[in-house]
Structures are given as structure tokens and as C-alpha cells.
Design an enzyme around this catalytic site. Sequence first.
Site, PDB file in Angstrom:
ATOM      1  N   LYS A 159       0.825  -1.209   0.000  1.00 36.41           N
ATOM      2  CA  LYS A 159       0.000   0.000   0.000  1.00 36.41           C
ATOM      3  C   LYS A 159       0.864   1.266   0.000  1.00 36.41           C
ATOM      4  O   LYS A 159       0.420   2.328  -0.431  1.00 36.41           O
ATOM      5  CB  LYS A 159      -0.949  -0.002   1.189  1.00 36.41           C
TER       6      LYS A 159
HETATM    7  C1  LIG Z   1      -4.192  -4.671   0.212  1.00 34.67           C
HETATM    8  C2  LIG Z   1      -3.346  -5.897   0.068  1.00 34.67           C
HETATM    9  C3  LIG Z   1      -3.597  -6.866  -0.921  1.00 34.67           C
HETATM   10  C4  LIG Z   1      -4.782  -6.778  -1.867  1.00 34.67           C
HETATM   11  O1  LIG Z   1      -4.632  -5.783  -2.826  1.00 34.67           O
HETATM   12  P1  LIG Z   1      -5.901  -5.242  -3.659  1.00 34.67           P
HETATM   13  O2  LIG Z   1      -5.398  -4.099  -4.426  1.00 34.67           O
HETATM   14  O3  LIG Z   1      -6.906  -4.846  -2.604  1.00 34.67           O
HETATM   15  O4  LIG Z   1      -6.393  -6.362  -4.494  1.00 34.67           O
HETATM   16  C5  LIG Z   1      -2.727  -7.946  -1.023  1.00 34.67           C
HETATM   17  N1  LIG Z   1      -1.689  -8.083  -0.168  1.00 34.67           N
HETATM   18  C6  LIG Z   1      -1.414  -7.183   0.808  1.00 34.67           C
HETATM   19  C7  LIG Z   1      -0.260  -7.410   1.711  1.00 34.67           C
HETATM   20  C8  LIG Z   1      -2.230  -6.050   0.951  1.00 34.67           C
HETATM   21  O5  LIG Z   1      -1.957  -5.161   1.935  1.00 34.67           O
END
Ligand SMILES: *Cc1c(COP(=O)(O)O)cnc(C)c1O
Length: 496
Positions: free
Chosen positions: A111
Site C-alpha cells: 500500500k
Molecule cells: C491490500 C493488500 C492486498 C490486496 O490488494 P488489492 O489491491 O486490494 O487487491 C494484497 N496483499 C497485501 C499485503 C495487501 O496489503
Amino acid sequence: MTYLSTRNHRCSESAAAAITRGIAPDGGLFVPDSLPPISQEMLASWLPLDYRARAAAVLALFLTDFSHEELTQAIDAAYGANFDHPAIAPLRTVGSLHFLELWHGPTCAFKDMALQLLPHLMTRAAAKRGDTREIVILTATSGDTGKAALAGFRNVPGTRILVYYPKEGVSPIQRLQMVTEEGDNVGVCAVEGNFDDTQTGVKRIFSDWSIAERLDRQGMVLSSANSINWGRLVPQIVYYFHAYLELVAAGSVSMGERINVCVPTGNFGNILAAYYARGMGLPIGRLICASNANRVLTDFFQSGSYDRNRPFYTTISPSMDILISSNLERLLFDLCGRNDRQLAAWMESLRTTGHYTVPDAVCDRMRALFAAGTADENATRQAIREVFEREGYLCDPHTAVAVRVYEDYRQQTGDRTPAVIVSTANPYKFAGSVLQALGADGNGDEFERIDRLHRLSGLAVPSSLADLRCKPERFGACCTREGMENALLAMLGIGS
Ligand SMILES: *Cc1c(COP(=O)(O)O)cnc(C)c1O
């Protein structure tokens, strides 16, 4: 470039407006009116560039109302010494697998790739629109997003960031990451309830006119940093170009040769960015959507029916424990010929009945682009163990879901196209689950687990996690579900 709403294609906004508003007035999501095409020559000209310059090149195509200076300043502020790797998003080749590591930012999860940049885009977008109010970002978090948003907005002039988390709903390390946050413009509050209660409370605050007016009188305006904001999606397109160019630079593929990508998916933001990169002309063959036991997307790609009426599983890959993948709306908008009425009807059906079904023609288009698969808890643990034993490489549980789904895909299809596995979190963030997967003792407190995993793997512990041990806890506030409004006013220093 202008932006339309998935539920009203006559809506047309600038990138700056799409980013400051977050969501379209009709409840739809902003999408670019077209995808800028990238020729092979253009792609080749990006080969010698570093991550920041590649980001500037891609962003300039989408954020056409931002000047070159605005973009490069925002990018330089976002991707620098706050990342613990000079490549920002290094590509690690391990046996036949290529891992795109997106967790070298300050909170050790992917993120950061978007949330380190969003605040800089958002403040510049607001200034561009002549809005001088202080931007108050309000976030409900189940763990990773809250900390990434705090770290992104911390000490960014013109902003404040307030995070609510469910008291019993986050891991000890996630809680510590948030309550020890150091910025001057940050606030963190626990809520007595679960994630749904917290999210509902935040939505209630957003729709409360009297709060908006009170904040406006103080020169403040509420905004959101959640994953449907275009300003979070566009930075993610960058790293697919970057991954491809890194593969070319390493000699793993030749320029123009196709690759597949496999993405551990929750809200469908990350894999949608890959779809957009493909649409621009990046040579991507198959987009492989990997789900954990919450396999609502796998079932949808198989059957054409999206149905969230099903049990919700709490898994060792919690950031993928999602039954409503919001960004799927953007894909469907494209695949149904940008039929905004149809989209609005499906989303209304999802809201009222929990399901909708797309016609065969849409299914066919979906299946021509995507493959989808699921890894349950055992398969996920097994993938962590196998990759570690075979290659000495440690994956976090989210990444392991993608490894497993990719290996199943390869076996079922015989497709030998080189593939990028998107690696979304540092394994230390989930040390207990990783230890258990390796057959080691997963007990003890978080720091004991981190030490044990370090002894076992030799992988360096990121300083941002190691430092939590000695940081003072700054935010002990806890409110009831009903008390979230008052907690907000208190955090902002506005008496109730
Ligand atoms: C948010 C997240 C995901 C999922 O990503 P999306 O964009 O919501 O599909 C996968 N792995 C981790 C570690 C995340 O923080």
C-alpha cells in the site's frame, strides 16, 4: 485526459478533481476516458530510467492537468530514502519465479507504493482547484491501510490524517505501528466494535452535513484515501512497466516478449492496474487473479455470477479477506462496452441482494484476459514452506497465495510464459503465520517471533518493525461506535 464515472459516462472531470473527490457524485468510480497507448519505442526509451523517472513518464500520461514540475516534486517526495531499497520496487528472480517486491516502503506492505504518493498528488490537486482548506483524511482500517495512510500523510503540509481501527480487529504489530505514529498532524483512535462497525461509522461521518459545515468553518474539508481513489490506482500502473523493464534489463525477456502476471487480490486494485498497463500496450499475456479462501473472485471468473452471500473466512492473508472487491466495477465498465446504466444496475443489485450475473459475452472477454485461482490456508502454508526449502526465499502469506495459484495455473495450462509474481508484504509483518508454515514455533509476542524468524531465515529485519520495540505509545484513545463523531472533533481540537 478527462475522467468519467462508471455509473454516468457524461460526467467528465479533470484528474485533479477525480483525486480530490475520490468517488463520483453518483457513487460510481472515476475512470480515464481512454488509455494512453505506449509504443515499443517509447517503452524502450524508458529502459535506462530509474523508478522515479519511469513514474514521471507514466503519470504524465494520465494526470495531464499536472505540470512536469508538480509531478516530479510529488514523485521525489514519495519515493526516496523512505524506501529501504534503491530500486524502490526490486525484481527478485528466484528459480523460475520473478518476484516484484512492493514492500520496501515505510510500512512494509505494498500500500506504500500508492499511499506515499497520494498525499502529494492530493495537496497539489486541491491547490490547483483553488481550495485552500486543510484536508482531513479519515480512514477506517482493518490493519495495513491505516498505517500506510498515516505514514503517507504524516507531516504533509495542508493535511491531517485520522485513523479509526477496531479494538479487537488488528494484529498486535499493526496496532503498535499505528499507536506509535510520530507525525504532528496524525490521530489514531480505537473503536469498540469490529471492522464493519468502524467502517460504518466513518461512512456516517462522511455523509453528515453538520460535521462538514463545522469543519468548513474551521477551514477544513474531509477526504478519503481509500483504494477506489484514482490517485491510489495510477501509481500502481507504474510498477508493471517497471517490472517489465527490469526483466528486459536482466535479460530474462526480450523487448516485446509477453509476460504473465499473478497478483494476490483483495479489493482488485493491484491487478486492475496491471490490466490498465496491458491496455496501454505493455506486453502482458494473462492476468492471473489469486484469491485466498474468500474465493468470491475465483467463482466470479468461473461462473459470471458475483455472489457475496457466503461465509467470510478469517485467514493468514487478512488483507485479502474481502467479499466486495470494489475496483472490479472499473473492469466491468470496460468489458460491458462502457454501459453506465448496466453498471449502475449491477452495483445496485450487489447492494440490495448481494449478487449479480454478467452475460456470456462479458464472461468470454473476462476469460480471454484473466485466469483465476484460489489457495486455501493449507496450500498457502505449503507454498511458504516449499519456496523457502527449495529456493531459500521467504514469502509472506499474501504472496504465497499468488505463488500457489500461479503454480497450479502453470500445471493446468502448460503455459510457460515468463511470469511476475507480485509480492505484497514483508514476511516479518506476518511472522507468526510464516513461522507456523515453516513448522517452527509461532508462539510468543510479536518481537520474539520476529527474532525467531530472523534466526531461521537470516533475512534482515526492517528497521521500521524492529524500532517499534522502543517507541512510546502515543494514542490510547478508544471510543464507542456512537462516539466516533465526538472523537473526531476532539482529535481536531474542535470542542463538541
Ligand atoms: C491490500 C493488500 C492486498 C490486496 O490488494 P488489492 O489491491 O486490494 O487487491 C494484497 N496483499 C497485501 C499485503 C495487501 O496489503
